[in-house]
Scaffold this motif. Structure first.
Motif, short mmCIF file in Angstrom:
data_model
loop_
_atom_site.label_atom_id
_atom_site.label_comp_id
_atom_site.label_asym_id
_atom_site.label_seq_id
_atom_site.Cartn_x
_atom_site.Cartn_y
_atom_site.Cartn_z
N LYS A 31 58.65 100.43 21.26
CA LYS A 31 57.50 99.64 20.83
C LYS A 31 57.85 98.73 19.66
N ALA A 32 58.67 99.20 18.73
CA ALA A 32 59.09 98.38 17.60
C ALA A 32 59.97 97.21 18.06
N ALA A 33 60.95 97.49 18.90
CA ALA A 33 61.83 96.43 19.40
C ALA A 33 61.06 95.46 20.28
N GLY A 34 60.16 96.00 21.10
CA GLY A 34 59.32 95.14 21.94
C GLY A 34 58.45 94.22 21.11
N GLY A 35 57.95 94.72 19.99
CA GLY A 35 57.16 93.89 19.09
C GLY A 35 57.98 92.74 18.54
N LYS A 36 59.25 92.99 18.27
CA LYS A 36 60.13 91.92 17.78
C LYS A 36 60.39 90.89 18.88
N LEU A 37 60.54 91.35 20.13
CA LEU A 37 60.70 90.40 21.24
C LEU A 37 59.49 89.48 21.32
N VAL A 38 58.30 90.08 21.30
CA VAL A 38 57.06 89.31 21.41
C VAL A 38 56.93 88.33 20.24
N ALA A 39 57.23 88.79 19.03
CA ALA A 39 57.09 87.94 17.84
C ALA A 39 58.04 86.75 17.86
N ASN A 40 59.17 86.88 18.54
CA ASN A 40 60.19 85.84 18.55
C ASN A 40 60.24 85.01 19.83
N ALA A 41 59.42 85.35 20.80
CA ALA A 41 59.39 84.64 22.08
C ALA A 41 58.42 83.46 22.01
N VAL A 42 58.71 82.43 22.78
CA VAL A 42 57.82 81.28 22.88
C VAL A 42 56.48 81.75 23.46
N GLY A 43 55.41 81.61 22.69
CA GLY A 43 54.09 82.00 23.17
C GLY A 43 53.85 83.49 23.24
N GLY A 44 54.64 84.29 22.53
CA GLY A 44 54.46 85.74 22.56
C GLY A 44 54.80 86.29 23.93
N THR A 45 53.90 87.06 24.52
CA THR A 45 54.18 87.66 25.83
C THR A 45 54.31 86.61 26.93
N ASP A 46 53.80 85.39 26.71
CA ASP A 46 53.98 84.33 27.71
C ASP A 46 55.44 83.95 27.87
N GLY A 47 56.27 84.24 26.88
CA GLY A 47 57.68 83.91 26.93
C GLY A 47 58.57 85.06 27.38
N ILE A 48 57.95 86.06 28.02
CA ILE A 48 58.71 87.24 28.47
C ILE A 48 58.34 87.56 29.92
N LEU A 49 59.36 87.80 30.73
CA LEU A 49 59.16 88.24 32.12
C LEU A 49 59.78 89.62 32.25
N VAL A 50 59.09 90.53 32.95
CA VAL A 50 59.60 91.88 33.17
C VAL A 50 59.49 92.22 34.65
N LEU A 51 60.58 92.73 35.20
CA LEU A 51 60.60 93.24 36.56
C LEU A 51 61.21 94.63 36.54
N ASP A 52 60.65 95.53 37.31
CA ASP A 52 61.19 96.88 37.44
C ASP A 52 61.47 97.11 38.93
N LEU A 53 62.73 97.39 39.24
CA LEU A 53 63.14 97.56 40.63
C LEU A 53 63.69 98.95 40.86
N ASP A 54 63.33 99.55 41.97
CA ASP A 54 63.91 100.81 42.41
C ASP A 54 65.16 100.47 43.18
N VAL A 55 66.31 100.66 42.54
CA VAL A 55 67.57 100.30 43.17
C VAL A 55 68.35 101.55 43.53
#
Length: 102
Positions: A78-102
């Motif tokens: 949660k702390a590292a994710g908060g840093k990603l959001v704070a530093n991304a263009v537009g907050g969460t708008d600048g982040i894409l997440v995909l989870d795949l069962d490989v």
């Protein structure tokens, strides 16, 4: 195995060293979450050039969906994710997440 894929459009004022520190924090969670197999990340080197601003990304491999859930709830994530959001263009708008069962 579950592959957690995250692509980020970092703001232009964010230094590569800052991005590397955030990625290092995410990788360090491996020792604290059972089922966290591996993490790889960095800046795109794609010759195709179609990143559309998502120049950085990382993957984390987990043994199971339960391990991914434990990671998502972990306070260090949660702390590292908060840093990603704070530093991304537009907050969460600048982040894409995909989870795949490989």
């Amino acid at each position: 195995m579950i592959r957690h894929i995250v692509l980020i459009r970092f703001r232009e004022d964010i230094a590569e060293a800052t991005i590397a520190e955030i990625f290092d924090e995410i990788g360090a969670i491996r020792d604290r979450v059972p089922g966290f197999i591996d993490m790889r990340g960095g800046r795109s080197e794609s010759p195709e050039g179609i990143e559309r601003g998502y120049m950085h990304g990382f993957t984390v491999d987990f043994e199971s969906w339960e391990a991914l859930a434990a990671y998502q709830e972990h306070p260090d994530h949660k702390a590292a994710g908060g840093k990603l959001v704070a530093n991304a263009v537009g907050g969460t708008d600048g982040i894409l997440v995909l989870d795949l069962d490989v």
